[in-house]
Motif scaffolding. Sequence first.
Motif, PDB file in Angstrom:
ATOM      1  N   VAL A  28       0.840  -1.204   0.000  1.00 33.22           N
ATOM      2  CA  VAL A  28       0.000   0.000   0.000  1.00 33.22           C
ATOM      3  C   VAL A  28       0.872   1.250   0.000  1.00 33.22           C
ATOM      4  CG1 VAL A  28      -1.555   1.387   1.421  1.00 33.22           C
ATOM      5  CG2 VAL A  28      -2.051  -1.018   1.027  1.00 33.22           C
ATOM      6  N   LEU A  29       1.909   1.261   0.825  1.00 35.95           N
ATOM      7  CA  LEU A  29       2.806   2.411   0.874  1.00 35.95           C
ATOM      8  C   LEU A  29       3.429   2.658  -0.492  1.00 35.95           C
ATOM      9  CD1 LEU A  29       4.353   4.563   2.502  1.00 35.95           C
ATOM     10  CD2 LEU A  29       6.097   2.830   2.967  1.00 35.95           C
TER      11      LEU A  29
ATOM     12  N   LEU B 177       2.878   5.973  -2.817  1.00 37.82           N
ATOM     13  CA  LEU B 177       4.009   6.801  -3.211  1.00 37.82           C
ATOM     14  C   LEU B 177       3.982   7.066  -4.707  1.00 37.82           C
ATOM     15  CD1 LEU B 177       6.860   5.227  -1.063  1.00 37.82           C
ATOM     16  CD2 LEU B 177       6.055   7.567  -0.917  1.00 37.82           C
ATOM     17  N   ASP B 178       3.683   6.036  -5.479  1.00 36.62           N
ATOM     18  CA  ASP B 178       3.624   6.201  -6.932  1.00 36.62           C
ATOM     19  C   ASP B 178       2.511   7.165  -7.331  1.00 36.62           C
ATOM     20  OD1 ASP B 178       5.756   4.504  -7.401  1.00 36.62           O
ATOM     21  OD2 ASP B 178       4.501   2.729  -7.627  1.00 36.62           O
TER      22      ASP B 178
ATOM     23  N   HIS C 243       3.231  14.673  -2.755  1.00 35.55           N
ATOM     24  CA  HIS C 243       2.803  14.788  -1.366  1.00 35.55           C
ATOM     25  C   HIS C 243       3.860  14.206  -0.420  1.00 35.55           C
ATOM     26  CE1 HIS C 243      -1.249  15.288  -3.185  1.00 35.55           C
ATOM     27  NE2 HIS C 243      -1.426  16.063  -2.146  1.00 35.55           N
ATOM     28  N   PHE C 244       4.410  13.056  -0.782  1.00 34.46           N
ATOM     29  CA  PHE C 244       5.367  12.410   0.114  1.00 34.46           C
ATOM     30  C   PHE C 244       6.707  13.137   0.142  1.00 34.46           C
ATOM     31  CE2 PHE C 244       2.261   9.046  -0.056  1.00 34.46           C
ATOM     32  CZ  PHE C 244       2.313   8.526   1.220  1.00 34.46           C
ATOM     33  N   ARG C 245       7.085  13.749  -0.963  1.00 36.43           N
ATOM     34  CA  ARG C 245       8.290  14.580  -0.941  1.00 36.43           C
ATOM     35  C   ARG C 245       8.082  15.765   0.007  1.00 36.43           C
ATOM     36  NH1 ARG C 245       9.323  14.012  -7.197  1.00 36.43           N
ATOM     37  NH2 ARG C 245      10.910  12.379  -7.192  1.00 36.43           N
TER      38      ARG C 245
ATOM     39  N   ALA D 156      15.842   6.282  -6.263  1.00 39.17           N
ATOM     40  CA  ALA D 156      14.808   5.253  -6.284  1.00 39.17           C
ATOM     41  C   ALA D 156      14.024   5.223  -7.582  1.00 39.17           C
ATOM     42  CB  ALA D 156      13.857   5.441  -5.108  1.00 39.17           C
ATOM     43  N   GLU D 157      14.323   6.128  -8.512  1.00 41.52           N
ATOM     44  CA  GLU D 157      13.696   6.055  -9.828  1.00 41.52           C
ATOM     45  C   GLU D 157      14.188   4.830 -10.587  1.00 41.52           C
ATOM     46  OE1 GLU D 157      14.262   9.734 -11.859  1.00 41.52           O
ATOM     47  OE2 GLU D 157      13.279  10.929 -10.292  1.00 41.52           O
ATOM     48  N   ASP D 158      15.344   4.309 -10.179  1.00 34.86           N
ATOM     49  CA  ASP D 158      15.843   3.047 -10.721  1.00 34.86           C
ATOM     50  C   ASP D 158      15.039   1.914 -10.093  1.00 34.86           C
ATOM     51  OD1 ASP D 158      17.556   0.530 -10.525  1.00 34.86           O
ATOM     52  OD2 ASP D 158      18.787   1.744 -11.863  1.00 34.86           O
ATOM     53  N   ALA D 159      14.426   1.073 -10.926  1.00 34.61           N
ATOM     54  CA  ALA D 159      13.531   0.016 -10.432  1.00 34.61           C
ATOM     55  C   ALA D 159      14.234  -0.931  -9.473  1.00 34.61           C
ATOM     56  CB  ALA D 159      12.942  -0.763 -11.600  1.00 34.61           C
TER      57      ALA D 159
END
Length: 219
Positions: free
Chosen positions: A105-106, A110-111, A116-118, A187-190
């Motif tokens: 869920v988290l 985030l996606d 908002h999370f930033r 974290a943009e790297d999968a």
Amino acid sequence: MGSVSSSPVPRVPESRSERKERTRRAILDAALDQLADESFGSLSLRRLTKQVGIVPTAFYRHFSTLDELGLALVDESFATLRAMIRDVRRGEPAPDTLIDRSVDVLSAQLDANMAHFRFIGRERYGGVTVVREAIARELALFERELATDLARMPGLERWGAADLALLAGIFVNLMVAAAGEMVSPEAEDAAVRRGIEDTLRRQARMVVVGAAGWRPLGG
């Protein structure tokens, strides 16, 4: 046989309340856009309203202060996530199931709500007191709700309130720290993203194992 031309459907005029809500939403979105690269304390009312296409005085028809705008961003940042995490906990799932569902869920939230999370990650320890305190209240609410659910789990029924609050705080801090890593450029790297999620799952399971052997302090 001639074709029958259809008349255009008349456009329903936008009501005053709809226009106001659309402008309010535009202000929130513009703020999130600017906060991707700066702290809330440095947010410029003039730049914000210019991006929205309104004069600075029009801002106050929607928010009495910039701080109120910040509080609105905190509210909507947590609202959906809190509801979804509450659904995950429904039915008193086993600890491993609860961990996996919560991480899923988290990650999904985030996606869907990266901006908002930033904002939350930066402002949790930011310089604007009213926003920082609002984030702290939301996280404390998470901890209280989680502590209530933990009290119903096998093996934790006899734990005191202080121990349950401590355990809930550990879980929430793990989730918040992982969320901060997940919204980082790296974290943009999968592969990096999967590594963060896997680490969170392992850390949470370690906490569960430790809790199983913990002797409650009571309280």
